[in-house]
Design an enzyme around this catalytic site. Sequence first.
Site, PDB file in Angstrom:
ATOM      1  N   SER A  83     104.638  -5.996 -31.830  1.00 37.63           N
ATOM      2  CA  SER A  83     103.944  -5.688 -33.075  1.00 37.63           C
ATOM      3  C   SER A  83     102.423  -5.776 -33.034  1.00 37.63           C
ATOM      4  O   SER A  83     101.782  -5.581 -34.068  1.00 37.63           O
ATOM      5  CB  SER A  83     104.446  -6.624 -34.188  1.00 37.63           C
ATOM      6  N   THR A  98     111.117  -1.626 -26.569  1.00 38.82           N
ATOM      7  CA  THR A  98     111.688  -2.471 -27.627  1.00 38.82           C
ATOM      8  C   THR A  98     111.830  -1.720 -28.949  1.00 38.82           C
ATOM      9  O   THR A  98     112.910  -1.687 -29.546  1.00 38.82           O
ATOM     10  CB  THR A  98     110.812  -3.715 -27.840  1.00 38.82           C
ATOM     11  N   THR A 132     106.413  -1.034 -40.862  1.00 37.11           N
ATOM     12  CA  THR A 132     105.022  -1.347 -41.137  1.00 37.11           C
ATOM     13  C   THR A 132     104.322  -0.221 -41.888  1.00 37.11           C
ATOM     14  O   THR A 132     104.716   0.949 -41.798  1.00 37.11           O
ATOM     15  CB  THR A 132     104.278  -1.600 -39.808  1.00 37.11           C
ATOM     16  N   ASP A 133     103.235  -0.570 -42.577  1.00 42.93           N
ATOM     17  CA  ASP A 133     102.417   0.448 -43.233  1.00 42.93           C
ATOM     18  C   ASP A 133     101.628   1.289 -42.232  1.00 42.93           C
ATOM     19  O   ASP A 133     101.143   2.382 -42.557  1.00 42.93           O
ATOM     20  CB  ASP A 133     101.466  -0.188 -44.247  1.00 42.93           C
ATOM     21  N   GLU A 134     101.512   0.816 -40.986  1.00 43.45           N
ATOM     22  CA  GLU A 134     100.690   1.524 -40.006  1.00 43.45           C
ATOM     23  C   GLU A 134     101.262   2.882 -39.614  1.00 43.45           C
ATOM     24  O   GLU A 134     100.542   3.718 -39.059  1.00 43.45           O
ATOM     25  CB  GLU A 134     100.474   0.649 -38.771  1.00 43.45           C
ATOM     26  N   TYR A 158     101.502   1.313 -30.875  1.00 46.42           N
ATOM     27  CA  TYR A 158     102.372   0.473 -31.695  1.00 46.42           C
ATOM     28  C   TYR A 158     102.912   1.230 -32.896  1.00 46.42           C
ATOM     29  O   TYR A 158     104.128   1.305 -33.126  1.00 46.42           O
ATOM     30  CB  TYR A 158     101.628  -0.779 -32.170  1.00 46.42           C
ATOM     31  N   LYS A 162     106.803   2.448 -33.954  1.00 44.05           N
ATOM     32  CA  LYS A 162     107.487   2.089 -35.194  1.00 44.05           C
ATOM     33  C   LYS A 162     107.845   3.330 -36.004  1.00 44.05           C
ATOM     34  O   LYS A 162     108.912   3.376 -36.632  1.00 44.05           O
ATOM     35  CB  LYS A 162     106.613   1.148 -36.023  1.00 44.05           C
ATOM     36  N   LYS A 197      96.755 -12.732 -34.080  1.00 47.55           N
ATOM     37  CA  LYS A 197      96.453 -11.992 -35.293  1.00 47.55           C
ATOM     38  C   LYS A 197      95.258 -12.622 -36.008  1.00 47.55           C
ATOM     39  O   LYS A 197      94.944 -13.802 -35.822  1.00 47.55           O
ATOM     40  CB  LYS A 197      97.680 -11.954 -36.207  1.00 47.55           C
ATOM     41  N   ARG A 289      87.805  -1.583 -31.460  1.00 42.94           N
ATOM     42  CA  ARG A 289      88.868  -1.154 -30.564  1.00 42.94           C
ATOM     43  C   ARG A 289      89.110   0.345 -30.722  1.00 42.94           C
ATOM     44  O   ARG A 289      88.798   0.927 -31.784  1.00 42.94           O
ATOM     45  CB  ARG A 289      90.154  -1.932 -30.843  1.00 42.94           C
TER      46      ARG A 289
END
Length: 357
Positions: A83, A98, A132-134, A158, A162, A197, A289
Amino acid sequence: MILVTGGAGFIGSNFVLDWLAGSAEPVVNLDKLTYAGNLTNLLSLRQDSRHVFVKGDIGDTALVTSLLNRHRPRAIVHFAAESHVDRSIVGPREFITTNVNGTFSLLEAARAYQRDASDAERIRFRFLHVSTDEVYGSLEPGDTPFTETTAYAPNSPYSASKAASDHLVRAYHHTYGLPTLTTNCSNNYGPYQFPEKLIPLVIANALAGKDLPIYGDGQNVRDWLYVGDHCAAIRRVLQDGRPGETYNIGGWNEKTNLDVVHTLCDILDLLAPKAAGSYRDQIAFVKDRPGHDRRYAMDARKIGRELGWKPAETFESGIQKTVRWYLEHREWVREVQSGEYTKCVEQIDGQGKESRA
């Protein structure tokens, strides 16, 4: 009985603890115990017969099938996932393994389980996928928040992994009739969060006298959700959510990263003051990043309207609880900041990045 995957991780362990605090229904907890999975999160359950821990991989179809056949759970609550965005930039393969392949294997096992179940078992069974909201991508400052019908536009390995798992879950409902539920949550914070995090990292670094690294200009916006509120929302979706539906879970708390760090520093100044100066003096802006999403915001009106859920914590109350928890559990932080964590931080730092949300 319910089967929880990833129940030794941050959100998963909070969910297991919360579930068993309010229900007599047992939990089978399947976790691979990678770097972020920590059994010390669950020490209070070591003598509790309602908690059955199994170390294993969600991609191990034979193991998952045996657990389903032995325990006959009425639901699978699927937290298990890689995550952390920074880790996905350094090494995306594990995220595909995963989040995509693992979810596929779990869905296949669930499909076979439902196919061979009794009528009563089939009617009550649910597969709840935690996402996730991402997956929705990035918002501009004036954009309306993400809804359940927002088009997917993932921007990191990531979030792409998802998004792929979300699509698989949707397809298994529409193609095979698997009674799935999907939740997409905003940024969680609270006890037992691994200190890569933003919030636990800042607390740990502040107390250690280290820099408090902030990407870019610190104006990236996130919607912050206290983990206890997230667990309550998942319980509501599992109880009364409509199969095939997606529910956005958000805290209605949009904050810039810089605002969050300033708040943490101010709370620490009160609760654990330095000999001189403020923790704000340790803030250090670092190179942004790659592909850093500017803003996330969740429209959580659907879950409120249909299921009556809303967050109990404001950001102000939740962050106070969180800081106090980390101050009272410094040994937990020291224990997890070793081994695999240290190796990954060294790898990320070697590529010019810091480890955080």
